[in-house]
Design an enzyme around this catalytic site. Structure first.
Site, PDB file in Angstrom:
ATOM      1  N   GLY A  23       0.299  -9.581   3.204  1.00  0.00           N
ATOM      2  CA  GLY A  23      -0.237 -10.298   2.047  1.00  0.00           C
ATOM      3  C   GLY A  23       0.423  -9.832   0.763  1.00  0.00           C
ATOM      4  N   GLU A  24       0.465 -10.737  -0.218  1.00  0.00           N
ATOM      5  CA  GLU A  24       1.022 -10.398  -1.522  1.00  0.00           C
ATOM      6  C   GLU A  24       0.185 -11.032  -2.616  1.00  0.00           C
ATOM      7  OE1 GLU A  24       5.203 -10.373  -2.336  1.00  0.00           O
ATOM      8  OE2 GLU A  24       5.694 -10.689  -0.220  1.00  0.00           O
ATOM      9  N   GLY A  26      -0.398 -10.856  -7.304  1.00  0.00           N
ATOM     10  CA  GLY A  26       0.276 -10.539  -8.554  1.00  0.00           C
ATOM     11  C   GLY A  26       0.307  -9.058  -8.844  1.00  0.00           C
ATOM     12  N   MET A  27      -0.635  -8.296  -8.271  1.00  0.00           N
ATOM     13  CA  MET A  27      -0.739  -6.872  -8.552  1.00  0.00           C
ATOM     14  C   MET A  27      -0.158  -6.011  -7.449  1.00  0.00           C
ATOM     15  SD  MET A  27      -4.193  -4.655  -9.313  1.00  0.00           S
ATOM     16  CE  MET A  27      -4.811  -4.868  -7.645  1.00  0.00           C
ATOM     17  N   ALA A  28      -0.237  -6.443  -6.208  1.00  0.00           N
ATOM     18  CA  ALA A  28       0.082  -5.545  -5.103  1.00  0.00           C
ATOM     19  C   ALA A  28       0.633  -6.304  -3.910  1.00  0.00           C
ATOM     20  CB  ALA A  28      -1.168  -4.769  -4.693  1.00  0.00           C
ATOM     21  N   VAL A  30       0.372  -6.024   0.332  1.00  0.00           N
ATOM     22  CA  VAL A  30      -0.482  -5.458   1.366  1.00  0.00           C
ATOM     23  C   VAL A  30       0.310  -5.350   2.660  1.00  0.00           C
ATOM     24  CG1 VAL A  30      -2.652  -5.638   2.620  1.00  0.00           C
ATOM     25  CG2 VAL A  30      -2.493  -6.497   0.278  1.00  0.00           C
ATOM     26  N   LYS A  45      -2.676  -1.298   0.457  1.00  0.00           N
ATOM     27  CA  LYS A  45      -2.425  -2.144  -0.711  1.00  0.00           C
ATOM     28  C   LYS A  45      -1.602  -1.339  -1.714  1.00  0.00           C
ATOM     29  CE  LYS A  45      -4.792  -5.632  -3.445  1.00  0.00           C
ATOM     30  NZ  LYS A  45      -6.076  -6.310  -3.658  1.00  0.00           N
ATOM     31  N   ASP A 139     -15.332 -11.346  -9.008  1.00  0.00           N
ATOM     32  CA  ASP A 139     -14.469 -12.441  -8.539  1.00  0.00           C
ATOM     33  C   ASP A 139     -14.881 -12.876  -7.132  1.00  0.00           C
ATOM     34  OD1 ASP A 139     -12.455 -14.313  -8.852  1.00  0.00           O
ATOM     35  OD2 ASP A 139     -10.926 -13.023  -7.965  1.00  0.00           O
TER      36      ASP A 139
END
Length: 561
Positions: A23-24, A26-28, A30, A45, A139
């Site tokens: 997974g990707e 904007g911050m990290a 995975v 992460k 969120d």
């Protein structure tokens, strides 16, 4: 998704071996990784390199991660480890084998109301756990909710999701803007009730297959959250019970004061609704949808969702389980019976024992016997009798009789002694405020029988004599009974532990004092909440604790915002 060749295969901290990117954001990025120490797969992460140069963002990433690592709940994706070095920032999380609620709804569309209820209860339990510890998700949306193959829900990205939103490119925030609370849309700081609003939106979408508010721009959707009313659920999905619609709309109230004020309050309404809508096990089975339309992770929630063949298979399986349960139950009962017999009968028969010949105590002085360590294995029970011919304190007879073979048990050997007492009255000695064991021995030496009763006392130490009856100094003939009232300590009062999370430090201390509890001090921790706000407490809220228990507070430094 193409692998990141720079890190794939690398071992972090001599423990986490990165295998592939799963997974990707904007911050990290995975990664799936192998925890070589625990021999299990985890999700790692990793903060993107371009953000690692931002010291403020690194600090917030670490603070949020450490706060979330304190959470431990079956419906929250677990955070196992947080690492912060000069080179990189990463968190190690539970690797969840499942799909997101978003993926599930894309396959199914609107869910049945009992399915939506099943998911919502688990989400609100996760929120209750986090809110109680001062952590707000900020969120809640289907993308951050995972479904396991057994139907378990796990909420992920606590705290971290809010940081990621700050980095979103234009258009990337659409997933969140549809679920954002009105106060968040106005730029105000969210609290626990904001999460409940977002959960209400998710529940609305599960029940209807539609988001409550749509628009051409993000601003238009945000304004609708603040001012508009969504289309009634039962107009879109008439099969939804009215009570569940009311719960959903209360959670979605734009006025924060009319909303559920806590996750526990919302959970109570969901549980009450579930109890009122129990589905009988004898409900007639209906054909299930085609396999192509059904996701591979959703368990059957009621008989009405099963095919007849699956229902028959489940009944056969239940029969086998019942047989095994009954067998194990019988075995457990046999083991329990054997343990009982061994402890109370067989143990004495088959265990090695020590036997003694009972000495002759007749003619001995009672004071000599009770004060001699040589006779420490004997529990002497004394009966004083008036006897003009015998010297006071002399043992006249014993039971059992001398020479008898006795089994020596852990509690010692009980022997009843008949002791001569003076026919002249004796004064009751002053044994008030002495240990009751010493007092009892002193009274028996004076020729009296002793009885002990207990009473609560705030002023006399536990196990010490409060009073004597008859009174001290009163003359009694030997063999008379003296009753000791012995302190069992102060009366223990219990109070309800208040929920202090969200209060100011001074307000929490005042609340503790008003509740009959004691303030033990504060620990300062980084948190996104305003500095001086209580984010945790040493005793869980709404539990019964002893009055005057010392309570430690965890206070936000405000440095996690």
């Amino acid at each position: 998704m193409e692998p990141n060749d720079k890190l794939t295969g690398r071992v972090l901290d001599d423990r986490y071996q990165l295998e592939d990117v799963i997974g990707e954001g904007g911050m990290a990025v995975v990664y799936r990784a192998l925890d070589t120490r625990m021999d299990r797969y985890v999700a790692v992460k990793m903060m993107r390199e371009e953000l690692a140069a931002d010291e403020e963002f690194k600090r917030r990433f670490c603070a949020e991660s450490q706060a979330v690592a304190m959470l431990s709940h079956p419906n929250i994706v677990a955070v196992y480890d947080v690492s912060r070095t000069d080179a990189m920032e990463y968190i190690v999380m539970e690797l969840v084998d499942g799909i997101t609620l978003r993926q599930y709804m894309e396959k199914r569309g609107a869910l049945s109301w009992n399915e939506a209820l099943h998911f919502s209860r688990q989400i609100v339990m996760a929120l209750a756990h986090a809110h109680e510890r001062g952590i707000v998700h900020r969120d809640i949306k289907p993308q951050n909710i995972m479904l396991l193959r057994d139907g378990t829900v796990k909420v992920g990205d606590f705290g971290i999701a809010a940081l990621e939103n700050e980095l979103s490119e234009p258009g990337q925030a659409i997933g969140s803007i549809h679920y954002i609370a009105p106060e968040q849309a106005r730029g105000e700081y969210p609290d626990a009730r904001s999460d409940l609003y977002s959960l209400g939106v998710v529940l609305y979408e599960m029940l209807t297959g539609m988001k409550p508010y749509n628009g051409d721009t993000l601003g238009e959707i945000a304004v609708k959250h603040m001012n508009a009313q969504p289309e009634p659920i039962r107009q879109l999905a008439p099969e939804v019970p009215e009570e569940l619609e009311q719960i959903t709309m209360k959670a979605m109230s734009a006025d924060i004061t009319q909303r559920y004020q806590s996750a526990e309050e919302m959970l109570a309404d969901l549980d009450a609704f579930a109890q009122s809508r129990k589905i009988p096990e004898e409900a007639e089975a209906q054909p299930e949808p085609e396999e192509a339309e059904a996701p591979d992770v959703m368990p059957v929630r009621s008989v009405s969702e099963m095919s007849r063949e699956k229902y028959r298979r489940r009944r056969r399986r239940a029969g086998r389980v019942s047989y095994l349960t009954g067998t194990f139950g019988v075995m457990a009962a046999v083991v329990a019976l054997f343990v009982f017999l061994w402890n109370f009968w067989l143990g004495d028969i088959f265990s090695p024992t020590q036997r003694i010949q009972l000495p002759n105590f007749v003619g001995s002085r009672y004071e000599y016997l009770v004060g001699n360590p040589e006779f420490g294995i004997y529990n002497f029970e004394v009966v004083f009798v008036a006897n003009e011919e015998a010297e006071p304190g002399l043992v006249l007879s014993q039971s059992p009789e001398p020479g008898r073979s006795m089994m020596l048990s852990a509690g010692g050997v009980s022997v009843e002694l008949t002791v001569s007492g003076s026919s002249s009255p004796s004064q009751v000695p002053d044994v008030v405020n002495t240990n009751y064991r010493d007092a009892s021995q002193l009274l028996r030496q004076a020729g009296f029988s002793v009885e002990v009763t207990n009473a609560v006392s705030d002023s006399v130490t536990e196990d010490y004599v409060i009073s004597v009856s008859p009174q001290v100094g009163e003359e009694l003939i030997p063999g008379s009974t003296v009753t000791l009232t012995v302190s069992s300590g102060p009366e223990i009062s219990y109070v309800n532990m208040p929920n202090l999370v969200g209060l100011t430090e001074s307000g929490a201390i005042e609340q503790l004092e008003n509740s009959g509890l004691s303030y033990a001090g504060s620990e300062r921790r980084a948190s996104a909440l305003e500095a001086g706000t209580v984010i945790g407490q040493s005793v869980e809220a709404h539990t019964q604790v002893e009055e005057h228990t010392k309570i430690t507070l965890q206070i936000s430094t405000g440095s996690g915002a």
